[in-house]
Motif scaffolding. Structure first.
Motif, PDB file in Angstrom:
ATOM      1  N   SER A 108       0.828  -1.207   0.000  1.00 51.97           N
ATOM      2  CA  SER A 108       0.000   0.000   0.000  1.00 51.97           C
ATOM      3  C   SER A 108       0.856   1.249   0.000  1.00 51.97           C
ATOM      4  N   TYR A 109       0.258   2.325  -0.518  1.00 50.66           N
ATOM      5  CA  TYR A 109       0.852   3.656  -0.460  1.00 50.66           C
ATOM      6  C   TYR A 109      -0.121   4.561   0.276  1.00 50.66           C
ATOM      7  N   GLY A 110       0.393   5.416   1.157  1.00 46.59           N
ATOM      8  CA  GLY A 110      -0.434   6.381   1.864  1.00 46.59           C
ATOM      9  C   GLY A 110      -0.786   7.551   0.960  1.00 46.59           C
ATOM     10  N   ARG A 111      -1.819   8.302   1.331  1.00 40.87           N
ATOM     11  CA  ARG A 111      -2.281   9.448   0.542  1.00 40.87           C
ATOM     12  C   ARG A 111      -1.164  10.476   0.295  1.00 40.87           C
ATOM     13  N   ALA A 112      -0.311  10.722   1.284  1.00 36.53           N
ATOM     14  CA  ALA A 112       0.745  11.734   1.129  1.00 36.53           C
ATOM     15  C   ALA A 112       1.700  11.375  -0.013  1.00 36.53           C
ATOM     16  N   ARG A 113       2.056  10.106  -0.166  1.00 38.24           N
ATOM     17  CA  ARG A 113       2.974   9.688  -1.237  1.00 38.24           C
ATOM     18  C   ARG A 113       2.301   9.667  -2.598  1.00 38.24           C
ATOM     19  N   LEU A 114       0.976   9.592  -2.623  1.00 38.80           N
ATOM     20  CA  LEU A 114       0.254   9.479  -3.885  1.00 38.80           C
ATOM     21  C   LEU A 114      -0.248  10.811  -4.429  1.00 38.80           C
ATOM     22  N   ARG A 115      -0.056  11.861  -3.693  1.00 33.36           N
ATOM     23  CA  ARG A 115      -0.599  13.157  -4.098  1.00 33.36           C
ATOM     24  C   ARG A 115      -0.174  13.511  -5.525  1.00 33.36           C
ATOM     25  N   ALA A 116      -1.142  13.785  -6.366  1.00 32.38           N
ATOM     26  CA  ALA A 116      -0.958  14.207  -7.765  1.00 32.38           C
ATOM     27  C   ALA A 116      -0.354  13.121  -8.652  1.00 32.38           C
ATOM     28  N   ARG A 117      -0.356  11.871  -8.229  1.00 32.55           N
ATOM     29  CA  ARG A 117       0.188  10.790  -9.069  1.00 32.55           C
ATOM     30  C   ARG A 117      -0.900  10.228  -9.967  1.00 32.55           C
ATOM     31  N   LEU A 118      -0.503   9.875 -11.178  1.00 30.48           N
ATOM     32  CA  LEU A 118      -1.416   9.265 -12.139  1.00 30.48           C
ATOM     33  C   LEU A 118      -1.127   7.779 -12.251  1.00 30.48           C
ATOM     34  N   LEU A 119      -2.176   6.992 -12.316  1.00 32.27           N
ATOM     35  CA  LEU A 119      -2.006   5.578 -12.627  1.00 32.27           C
ATOM     36  C   LEU A 119      -1.924   5.435 -14.132  1.00 32.27           C
ATOM     37  N   GLU A 120      -1.506   4.272 -14.587  1.00 35.56           N
ATOM     38  CA  GLU A 120      -1.309   4.047 -16.018  1.00 35.56           C
ATOM     39  C   GLU A 120      -2.585   4.291 -16.820  1.00 35.56           C
ATOM     40  N   GLY A 121      -3.725   3.847 -16.319  1.00 40.86           N
ATOM     41  CA  GLY A 121      -4.986   4.055 -17.021  1.00 40.86           C
ATOM     42  C   GLY A 121      -5.339   5.529 -17.136  1.00 40.86           C
ATOM     43  N   ALA A 122      -5.148   6.302 -16.068  1.00 40.58           N
ATOM     44  CA  ALA A 122      -5.416   7.739 -16.102  1.00 40.58           C
ATOM     45  C   ALA A 122      -4.449   8.444 -17.043  1.00 40.58           C
ATOM     46  N   SER A 123      -3.224   7.970 -17.103  1.00 44.36           N
ATOM     47  CA  SER A 123      -2.238   8.549 -18.001  1.00 44.36           C
ATOM     48  C   SER A 123      -2.656   8.367 -19.465  1.00 44.36           C
ATOM     49  N   LEU A 124      -3.158   7.172 -19.807  1.00 41.83           N
ATOM     50  CA  LEU A 124      -3.639   6.923 -21.167  1.00 41.83           C
ATOM     51  C   LEU A 124      -4.821   7.823 -21.509  1.00 41.83           C
ATOM     52  N   LEU A 125      -5.712   8.023 -20.543  1.00 40.54           N
ATOM     53  CA  LEU A 125      -6.851   8.907 -20.753  1.00 40.54           C
ATOM     54  C   LEU A 125      -6.370  10.338 -20.995  1.00 40.54           C
ATOM     55  N   LEU A 126      -5.418  10.797 -20.201  1.00 42.68           N
ATOM     56  CA  LEU A 126      -4.863  12.141 -20.368  1.00 42.68           C
ATOM     57  C   LEU A 126      -4.222  12.298 -21.746  1.00 42.68           C
ATOM     58  N   LEU A 127      -3.484  11.294 -22.198  1.00 45.86           N
ATOM     59  CA  LEU A 127      -2.876  11.351 -23.524  1.00 45.86           C
ATOM     60  C   LEU A 127      -3.938  11.484 -24.616  1.00 45.86           C
ATOM     61  N   ARG A 128      -5.036  10.773 -24.476  1.00 46.75           N
ATOM     62  CA  ARG A 128      -6.112  10.856 -25.464  1.00 46.75           C
ATOM     63  C   ARG A 128      -6.745  12.245 -25.488  1.00 46.75           C
TER      64      ARG A 128
END
Length: 100
Positions: free
Chosen positions: A52-72
């Motif tokens: 697991s990752y805590g919220r503080a380490r994940l702030r503003a991080r994109l997962l691979e699926g969200a990254s593909l959506l952003l690219l589109r």
């Protein structure tokens, strides 16, 4: 404000006599995200690893699926800011950056 609530990824290699299946499941919860990876090779028992990752380490991080959506979205708008880099989580669940 993209937020990934859950992501499932499946990779299959059909290599005789040892087919391999790798499954990655990422789920968001109130304290952060949990990544579960399962690997099954041939007829062996599946090996499972979860972390697991805590919220503080994940702030503003994109997962691979969200990254593909952003690219589109960027491709559809026909715009790409120079040097665009996002903190991300790759398909293995490791913290990294994506450059566009």
């Amino acid at each position: 404000q993209l937020e990934t609530l859950e992501q499932e990824e499946l990779e299959c290699l059909e290599l005789t006599p040892h087919p391999t299946e790798k499954r990655t499941h990422i789920v968001s919860h109130e304290h952060g995200m949990t990544v579960t990876r399962t690997l099954q090779e041939g007829g062996a028992e599946p090996r499972c690893h979860s972390f697991s990752y805590g919220r503080a380490r994940l702030r503003a991080r994109l997962l691979e699926g969200a990254s593909l959506l952003l690219l589109r979205v960027l491709a559809r708008r026909r715009t790409m800011p120079p040097g665009l880099v996002f903190p991300a989580i790759d398909s293995e669940g490791d913290l990294c950056t994506f450059s566009y």
